[in-house]
Design a protein around this motif. Structure first.
Motif, PDB file in Angstrom:
ATOM      1  N   ALA A  28      59.928  36.198  30.107  1.00 38.80           N
ATOM      2  CA  ALA A  28      59.764  35.454  28.903  1.00 38.80           C
ATOM      3  C   ALA A  28      58.312  34.921  28.557  1.00 38.80           C
ATOM      4  O   ALA A  28      57.753  34.491  28.035  1.00 38.80           O
TER       5      ALA A  28
ATOM      6  N   PRO B 140      69.363  34.658  22.979  1.00 39.28           N
ATOM      7  CA  PRO B 140      68.535  34.023  24.032  1.00 39.28           C
ATOM      8  C   PRO B 140      68.333  32.383  23.935  1.00 39.28           C
ATOM      9  O   PRO B 140      68.960  31.942  23.259  1.00 39.28           O
TER      10      PRO B 140
ATOM     11  N   THR C 241      66.009  29.461  23.413  1.00 37.52           N
ATOM     12  CA  THR C 241      64.621  29.446  23.039  1.00 37.52           C
ATOM     13  C   THR C 241      64.087  27.924  23.355  1.00 37.52           C
ATOM     14  O   THR C 241      64.528  26.894  23.302  1.00 37.52           O
TER      15      THR C 241
ATOM     16  N   VAL D 283      59.266  30.445  23.340  1.00 34.78           N
ATOM     17  CA  VAL D 283      59.545  31.950  24.046  1.00 34.78           C
ATOM     18  C   VAL D 283      60.974  31.778  24.075  1.00 34.78           C
ATOM     19  O   VAL D 283      61.823  30.876  24.011  1.00 34.78           O
TER      20      VAL D 283
ATOM     21  N   VAL E 276      64.121  33.066  26.441  1.00 31.11           N
ATOM     22  CA  VAL E 276      64.534  33.552  27.624  1.00 31.11           C
ATOM     23  C   VAL E 276      66.028  34.115  27.381  1.00 31.11           C
ATOM     24  O   VAL E 276      66.865  33.513  27.163  1.00 31.11           O
ATOM     25  N   GLN E 277      66.039  35.308  27.817  1.00 31.39           N
ATOM     26  CA  GLN E 277      67.058  36.299  27.588  1.00 31.39           C
ATOM     27  C   GLN E 277      67.898  36.078  28.837  1.00 31.39           C
ATOM     28  O   GLN E 277      67.849  36.759  29.954  1.00 31.39           O
TER      29      GLN E 277
END
Length: 647
Positions: free
Chosen positions: A568, A602, A604, A616, A618-619
Motif C-alpha cells: 500500500a 480494503p 483505508t 492509501v 491496505v488490502q
C-alpha cells in the motif's frame, strides 16, 4: 566581446566535435596523482609483559554533567610511545569504542607538558615522544558520557551509574592486553554503594568515596565494569553468585521472596546444565531504570543488565524481559570461557571476525530462553509463546531468499546497530533468534536419533562443562562444534550446518518445533507474552496481519517487505493519521482489521510521510493474527522435555 563566426563547413565540424566530446569517453586529463603510502606507525601487539603497572583513577562524582574524569600514571622509557583508546569492544562484536567522548587530553612528565599527535589513520591512537630521563607520564582526560539517548548509551543518572573501565583509559600499544597490569581506583558520589566483579584491595569497602581495587590485567579490568548508586540491595543467589540491584527509587528494590527464589533457581539450573563454573564469583549488575536504556552486556564474572524501574513491582507486565539475566549469565560459559577463535583478539585494536556468532549468540539465546523456563521465571506457556514469536518471524521473512544466516554475523560491523528501513529484507542480526531455532532443531534431532537418550544438555556438558573453576578462555572453531555434536550423537552435522547456516535457506528451521510435537499456528488472540513484548517495546505489533509495527502516536516503526502495508506504500517513519475517515487510534485499527475479515474491502488509511499526506488502501481481509504453538498428538512432547526443569 568579439564573437567568432564560422562558415557552414567549419560550423558542422565544430558541432560534430562537440557532440563527440559529450558522448565519447571522458579523458582524465594529464595530471594523475599517485596514492600516498600508509605508514604502519602503531606497533603490533606482542605477548610480552608491559614493564611496570599503570595506575588508573576514575572520578565518577560529576553526575550533574555525566562526566568521568580520568587520571593515569603510566611507567615509560624514553622514546616513541603510542597510546590507544579501545576500538573493538568484547561483547559488541564491532569497533564501537566511543573515541568521540574523549576530551581534554593532556600528557605531562616531571611537571612539563608532552605534546601528543593523533594518528592520521587510526584516530584512536595518540603518539608521543617520551623525553630522556622520564620514568612515568601523567595522562588526564574526560570521558563525556551521553547526556541524552541521541548521543549514545546513557550510563549515568542522578541516582546511579555504570563505569565502563574500557571506555575510561588509554593503554600502550605493542602488548597483549593480558600482559598490561592496571592498579585501578574509582571515586563514587558520597553515600553510594558500588558493585563489580573486581574486589577492593586491603580493608577498603565498596560504599561511597574512593574504592581501591586489587591490581589486575587489562583484559580482566575491561571485562569487569562497576555499577554504583544511591539505592542498592544485594542478594546472594548462591555462595558464588550475587544479584546486585540498583534502582532510581527505594521502593523499586522490593523483591518478593518467590521472585528471589526463581532467580536462585536460575543459578541452580545452570549449574545442573553445564556441570562446571568458570568464575571465582559472579556478580549480576542490575539497573532498574527508565533513564538508563538498553543494558544487556556479558562479562566473564559479571553482566550488565537493565530493566524498567517497575520490573519487580509490576512483575506480570514484564514477562518478555525476564530472560535477560539468563541470557547474559549463559555467556559466562558461551562467549567468555568458550569463545570463537576468530573472535578472540590480543588487544582492542585488532579487528574481530564474527563468523561464529550463530553459536556465541544463537546458542546463548537458546539456552537463555530454556533456562528462564526451567527456573520458573516464566511459565512453559509463555516460553512456548516466545518460541512461537521467533518462529513466526522467520517463517514469514522474505530476506531468507537472498541472504544466508552466516552473512548476518557481519551485521554488527556493517550497520553498527543503526536502525534499518527494511529489516525483514535486510536480515539484521538474525544469528541471535534464528540461531535459537537451529539449536532447538538440533536438540530434537539428538533426541530423535538417540532414541531419547541424548539432547543439547549432553552437548552443553561436553562443550562448556570442562575445566571447572577455570575462568580463562578456551577458543573453538566450527570443526570443534561438529566434533562435539558427533561425539554426543553420530550424524553428518557438517552437512546439516552447511545447509542451515552457510547456504541460502528460503524455509525457516522449524523442525525443532515439529519434531518436538508442536506446530506453529495463528489466532486472533494475543497471549500474555506477546502483550508483554508489545509493552516492552512500546509498540503494537501487527506483523502477521497488516505487516507493520506501530509505535507511539501512530508512527510506524517497521514494515514487512512485500506485506499488505508495504504494497500500500507504507514505510517506516510513516505516521498513521486516520482510519476509514476517523482519527487514528490503536484500538480503532484493530477493530477495522476485525471488521474487514472475510470481506473484500480494503482498510483505508490517511498517512503522513514527511510533509506529504496520502490516502492509501491496505488490502487485508484475514483478521488479526498472533503466533502460538499448538500440540500435535496427546501427552507431553519432546519439546516439553527440553523446557522442563532438571532435578
Amino acid at each position: 566581446m568579439t564573437k567568432l563566426r564560422l562558415s557552414a563547413p567549419f560550423a558542422s565540424l565544430f558541432l560534430a566535435g562537440a557532440l563527440f566530446a559529450q558522448t565519447g569517453p571522458t579523458p582524465t586529463g594529464d595530471s594523475k596523482p599517485q596514492a600516498l603510502p600508509i605508514a604502519q606507525t602503531i606497533p603490533a601487539p606482542r605477548d610480552v609483559p608491559y614493564p611496570g603497572t599503570i595506575r588508573l583513577a576514575v572520578d565518577a562524582t560529576d553526575t550533574a554533567h555525566r562526566i568521568f574524569r580520568v587520571s593515569e600514571t603510566i611507567p615509560v622509557t624514553a622514546g616513541p610511545l603510542t597510546l590507544l583508546h579501545p576500538a573493538w569492544l568484547p561483547g559488541a562484536h564491532a569497533p564501537q569504542g566511543e573515541i568521540d567522548k574523549i576530551a581534554g587530553l593532556t600528557i605531562t612528565a616531571n611537571g612539563a607538558t608532552i605534546p601528543w599527535q593523533r594518528d592520521p589513520i587510526d584516530v584512536r591512537a595518540f603518539h608521543i615522544d617520551v623525553p630522556a630521563g622520564v620514568a612515568s607520564i601523567e595522562v588526564k582526560f574526560q570521558f563525556l558520557s551521553a547526556t541524552a539517548e541521541s548521543q549514545g548509551p546513557v550510563v549515568m543518572t542522578p541516582n546511579m551509574l555504570a563505569l565502563e573501565w574500557i571506555s575510561t583509559l588509554l593503554y600502550p600499544a605493542g602488548h597483549y592486553v593480558r600482559q598490561i597490569m592496571i592498579d585501578p581506583s574509582a571515586t563514587y558520589p558520597a553515600g553510594w554503594t558500588s558493585a563489580t566483579a573486581l574486589r577492593p584491595s586491603g580493608t577498603a569497602t565498596a560504599a561511597g568515596g574512593t574504592v581501591h581495587y586489587a591490581p589486575v590485567a587489562l583484559d580482566t579490568l575491561a571485562d569487569s565494569p562497576a555499577f554504583a548508586g544511591l539505592y542498592y540491595r544485594g542478594d546472594a543467589l548462591s555462595p558464588d553468585v550475587t544479584l546486585n540491584t540498583f534502582a532510581e527509587r527505594p521502593d523499586q528494590l522490593r523483591i518478593k521472596p518467590e521472585q528471589l527464589a526463581q532467580h536462585k533457581a536460575l543459578i541452580a539450573q545452570a549449574a545442573k546444565l553445564f556441570g562446571a563454573q568458570h568464575y571465582s564469583h559472579y556478580d549480576f549488575l542490575f539497573a532498574l531504570s527508565d533513564r538508563i536504556q538498553g543494558f544487556g552486556l556479558e562479562h566473564h564474572r559479571s553482566s550488565e543488565d537493565q530493566a524498567p524501574g517497575d520490573y519487580f513491582l509490576s512483575w506480570d507486565d514484564h514477562v518478555a524481559e525476564r530472560d535477560l539475566l539468563a541470557h547474559e549469565y549463559t555467556h559466562s560459559w558461551n562467549g567468555k570461557f568458550r569463545r570463537p577463535a576468530d573472535l578472540w583478539t590480543p588487544d582492542y585494536r585488532t579487528p574481530m571476525r564474527d563468523s561464529l556468532l550463530w553459536v556465541y549468540e544463537g546458542q546463548t539465546q537458546f539456552w537463555g530462553n530454556v533456562l528462564t523456563a526451567r527456573a520458573g521465571l516464566i511459565s512453559k506457556q509463555d516460553a512456548f509463546d516466545a518460541l512461537a514469536a521467533v518462529a513466526a518471524g522467520y517463517d514469514t521473512q522474505p530476506g531468507r531468499a537472498w541472504r544466508p544466516l552466516v552473512d548476518t554475523t557481519n551485521e554488527e560491523i556493517i550497520s553498527n546497530r543503526h536502525p534499518e528501513p527494511w529489516a525483514s529484507w535486510q536480515r539484521p542480526e538474525d544469528y541471535y533468534s534464528e540461531g535459537q531455532l537451529i539449536w532447538t532443531e538440533i536438540d530434537q534431532m539428538l533426541r530423535e536419533k538417540s532414541g531419547g537418550r541424548k539432547s543439547m544438555d549432553d552437548f552443553a556438558k561436553a562443550f562448556f562443562g570442562t575445566h571447572d573453576r577455570d575462568w580463562g578462555e578456551l577458543t573453538y572453531t566450527l570443526d570443534d562444534i561438529v566434533a562435539t555434536l558427533d561425539k554426543v550423537q553420530p550424524y553428518d552435522w557438517a552437512a546439516y550446518l552447511r545447509d542451515r547456516v552457510y547456504a541460502v535457506a528460503p524455509k525457516a528451521p522449524l523442525g525443532g518445533i515439529a519434531k518436538g510435537g508442536y506446530r506453529l499456528v495463528y489466532t486472533e488472540e494475543a497471549g500474555a507474552y506477546w502483550k508483554s513484548l508489545e509493552g516492552a517495546r512500546h509498540a503494537m505489533n501487527l506483523s502477521y496481519s497488516l505487516g507493520m509495527v506501530i509505535g507511539k502516536q501512530g508512527e510506524v516503526g517497521a514494515v514487512l517487505w512485500d506485506s499488505p502495508a508495504f504494497n500500500a506504500g507504507i514505510s517506516a517513519g510513516t505516521t498513521l493519521v486516520a482510519i476509514n475517515g476517523d482519527a487514528y487510534s490503536d484500538g480503532d485499527l484493530k477493530a477495522a482489521i476485525t471488521a474487514a475479515k472475510g470481506g473484500t474491502r480494503p482498510i483505508t488509511l490517511l498517512i503522513k510521510q514527511g510533509e506529504v499526506y496520502r490516502t492509501v488502501a491496505v488490502q487485508w481481509n484475514g483478521g488479526l493474527r498472533y503466533p502460538h504453538l499448538e500440540r500435535v498428538g496427546k501427552g507431553p512432547g519432546s519439546l516439553d522435555a527440553l523446557y522442563a526443569p532438571r532435578s
